[in-house]
Design an enzyme around this catalytic site. Structure first.
Site, PDB file in Angstrom:
ATOM      1  N   HIS A 121       0.871  -1.173   0.000  1.00 47.94           N
ATOM      2  CA  HIS A 121       0.000   0.000   0.000  1.00 47.94           C
ATOM      3  C   HIS A 121       0.917   1.235   0.000  1.00 47.94           C
ATOM      4  O   HIS A 121       2.027   1.173   0.525  1.00 47.94           O
ATOM      5  CB  HIS A 121      -0.799  -0.074   1.309  1.00 47.94           C
ATOM      6  N   ASP A 198       2.369  -5.061   8.333  1.00 44.80           N
ATOM      7  CA  ASP A 198       1.172  -4.245   8.165  1.00 44.80           C
ATOM      8  C   ASP A 198      -0.024  -5.202   8.169  1.00 44.80           C
ATOM      9  O   ASP A 198      -0.236  -5.953   7.229  1.00 44.80           O
ATOM     10  CB  ASP A 198       1.296  -3.490   6.839  1.00 44.80           C
ATOM     11  N   GLN A 201      -5.020  -5.428   6.515  1.00 45.35           N
ATOM     12  CA  GLN A 201      -5.950  -6.316   5.793  1.00 45.35           C
ATOM     13  C   GLN A 201      -6.122  -7.673   6.459  1.00 45.35           C
ATOM     14  O   GLN A 201      -7.119  -8.346   6.217  1.00 45.35           O
ATOM     15  CB  GLN A 201      -5.458  -6.558   4.354  1.00 45.35           C
ATOM     16  N   LYS A 224     -11.169  -1.141   9.863  1.00 48.98           N
ATOM     17  CA  LYS A 224     -11.280  -2.314   8.989  1.00 48.98           C
ATOM     18  C   LYS A 224     -11.723  -3.546   9.767  1.00 48.98           C
ATOM     19  O   LYS A 224     -11.866  -4.631   9.224  1.00 48.98           O
ATOM     20  CB  LYS A 224      -9.949  -2.553   8.279  1.00 48.98           C
ATOM     21  N   CYS A 362      -4.472   2.469  -3.838  1.00 47.87           N
ATOM     22  CA  CYS A 362      -3.259   2.908  -3.138  1.00 47.87           C
ATOM     23  C   CYS A 362      -2.103   1.939  -3.349  1.00 47.87           C
ATOM     24  O   CYS A 362      -1.262   1.753  -2.472  1.00 47.87           O
ATOM     25  CB  CYS A 362      -3.486   3.081  -1.639  1.00 47.87           C
TER      26      CYS A 362
HETATM   27  C1  LIG Z   1      -6.034   0.390   4.642  1.00 42.43           C
HETATM   28  C2  LIG Z   1      -4.620  -0.022   4.580  1.00 42.43           C
HETATM   29  C3  LIG Z   1      -3.606   0.797   5.084  1.00 42.43           C
HETATM   30  C4  LIG Z   1      -3.867   2.175   5.611  1.00 42.43           C
HETATM   31  O1  LIG Z   1      -4.717   2.143   6.697  1.00 42.43           O
HETATM   32  P1  LIG Z   1      -5.267   3.531   7.322  1.00 42.43           P
HETATM   33  O2  LIG Z   1      -6.337   3.099   8.254  1.00 42.43           O
HETATM   34  O3  LIG Z   1      -5.788   4.316   6.162  1.00 42.43           O
HETATM   35  O4  LIG Z   1      -4.127   4.188   7.982  1.00 42.43           O
HETATM   36  C5  LIG Z   1      -2.316   0.321   5.051  1.00 42.43           C
HETATM   37  N1  LIG Z   1      -2.024  -0.895   4.565  1.00 42.43           N
HETATM   38  C6  LIG Z   1      -2.973  -1.718   4.074  1.00 42.43           C
HETATM   39  C7  LIG Z   1      -2.592  -3.068   3.573  1.00 42.43           C
HETATM   40  C8  LIG Z   1      -4.300  -1.302   4.065  1.00 42.43           C
HETATM   41  O5  LIG Z   1      -5.227  -2.120   3.578  1.00 42.43           O
END
Ligand SMILES: *Cc1c(COP(=O)(O)O)cnc(C)c1O
Length: 404
Positions: A121, A198, A201, A224, A362
């Protein structure tokens, strides 16, 4: 046990109409919907407990502090961190990543290396580019294959004693690929590098165990995971959080301030300058309770069923191509209709009450890899149904007819 019709009753938004049609929400990878139980927690907080935390001697402040710290413990327990002070409240995944990137700016020197993946992302690319510019460190990228998986043999070659940090997402938001993070963590550690995962997801679908993973840092966003926007979590191993400098200065993060010198507060407060998103943090805890009440095993197996069902039906549409075709993926389907711009498909679906995302998600480097401007992305959650997927298929067919 798992009854989707019962679950849907928890989500007020799912009974609204969009463009005169019942809402069908397939943009869960961008943000998930919020159940009434979680909404209630937010309302209850502002109705009964609203006060600033940690500083007050009065009852309201103490109650708010207790609720906030209980939420931290829920998050600790959910992700299985060893200590609650290893959980830092952030404003979301992006904030967590920036906090770590900033922390490493004092630890890196010229020619040190940072490895990221081709599946990242933008929020996982830009902070490292900034860090490299600042420190002279070099950014290396694990490339991807046609099916949307990372090429691990190249990762092995990239690792060396120069590698200080490895950053990958657990699951790609653009393609749904589940990355082999166990392998990445183990081998990065052998090379002496730290690892940040990260989990934006993965956290809505998988219950991670940060101790078992032995990961150094893990970040996620509440919005999320059926929680509110503007709040998230950063897990860091205690030894790392002690080593990293604070990100922002302000109230709450200090032990003592004079004009000569300031000493920093203990963890986790060292990283939590200013008044945090108290309501959000407490409500994040409620969202975790809600999801655990459904059960992550149920969530994963039901979403997998939706994924298989939708994939099979979509592939029956001639000229439809799915990007990200590995078996190791979650319920995210990125696709295009031959010769048709994804934006046009998304616009027609919206008229039918169907919410999908179109664009580069993104993750422009992935789109560049496939040489496409973007995709239509349908991402499923445990409150979606097969009947909704049938409507999506019909909508895509209609879009194809109208646009070709
Ligand atoms: C949504 C997302 C982000 C960013 O998350 P925010 O809540 O906008 O800070 C980063 N990495 C991944 C894989 C995402 O899906």
């Amino acid at each position: 046990m798992f009854n989707v019709e019962d679950i849907r009753k928890d989500f007020p938004i799912l009974s609204r109409k969009v463009n005169g049609k019942p809402l069908m929400y397939f943009d869960n990878a961008a943000t998930s919907q919020t159940p009434q139980q979680v909404i209630n927690t937010l309302v209850e907080y502002y109705s009964n407990y609203n006060a600033n935390i940690h500083r007050g001697v009065h009852t309201l402040s103490q109650e708010a502090t207790d609720l906030y710290e209980q939420a931290r413990q829920k998050i600790q327990k959910h992700f299985n961190a060893k200590f609650s002070h290893e959980i830092i409240f952030t404003s979301g995944t992006t904030h967590g990543i920036n906090l770590i990137a900033n922390g490493f700016s004092s630890l890196l020197k010229k020619e040190d290396e940072i490895i990221v993946s081709a599946l990242e992302h933008h929020s996982n690319i830009v902070p490292w580019q900034m860090l490299c510019e600042q420190t002279g460190a070099v950014l290396k990228v694990i490339p991807m294959d046609e099916d949307g998986t990372l090429i691990m043999s190249v990762f092995d070659e990239l690792l060396s004693e120069k590698t200080k940090l490895v950053f990958v997402n657990h699951i790609s938001n653009a393609l749904g690929t589940i990355n082999p993070i166990e392998y990445i963590i183990e081998n990065a550690h052998k090379a002496g590098a730290a690892v940040l995962i990260d989990g934006a997801q993965s956290s809505p679908h998988i219950k991670p165990d940060v101790q078992k993973l032995d990961v150094d840092f893990y970040v996620a966003s509440a919005h999320k995971m059926c929680g509110p926007t503007g709040v998230g979590m950063l897990y860091g191993k205690e030894e790392w959080l002690k080593k990293l400098p604070p990100y922002q200065g302000g109230g709450e993060m200090i032990a003592e301030v004079t004009f000569e010198k300031t000493t920093y507060a203990e963890l986790p407060h060292k990283f939590e300058a200013g008044t945090p998103n108290i309501a959000g943090g407490i409500t994040f805890g409620a969202a975790i309770d809600y999801m655990n009440g459904i059960g992550f095993d149920h969530i994963a197996s039901y979403e997998n069923e939706l994924l298989e069902y939708a994939t099979e039906k979509l592939l029956q549409i001639e000229g439809l191509k799915i990007y990200g075709t590995t078996k190791e993926k979650t319920a995210v389907i990125s696709f295009n209709l031959e010769g048709i711009h994804p934006y046009d498909v998304g616009t027609i679906l919206d008229k039918l009450g169907i919410a999908v995302r179109t664009g580069h998600h993104c993750a422009q480097p992935i789109m560049d890899f496939y040489k496409i401007p973007g995709t239509v992305r349908a991402s499923f959650a445990f409150y979606n149904t097969k009947a909704e997927i049938d409507a999506l298929i019909e909508g895509v067919k209609k879009a194809k007819m109208m646009l070709s």
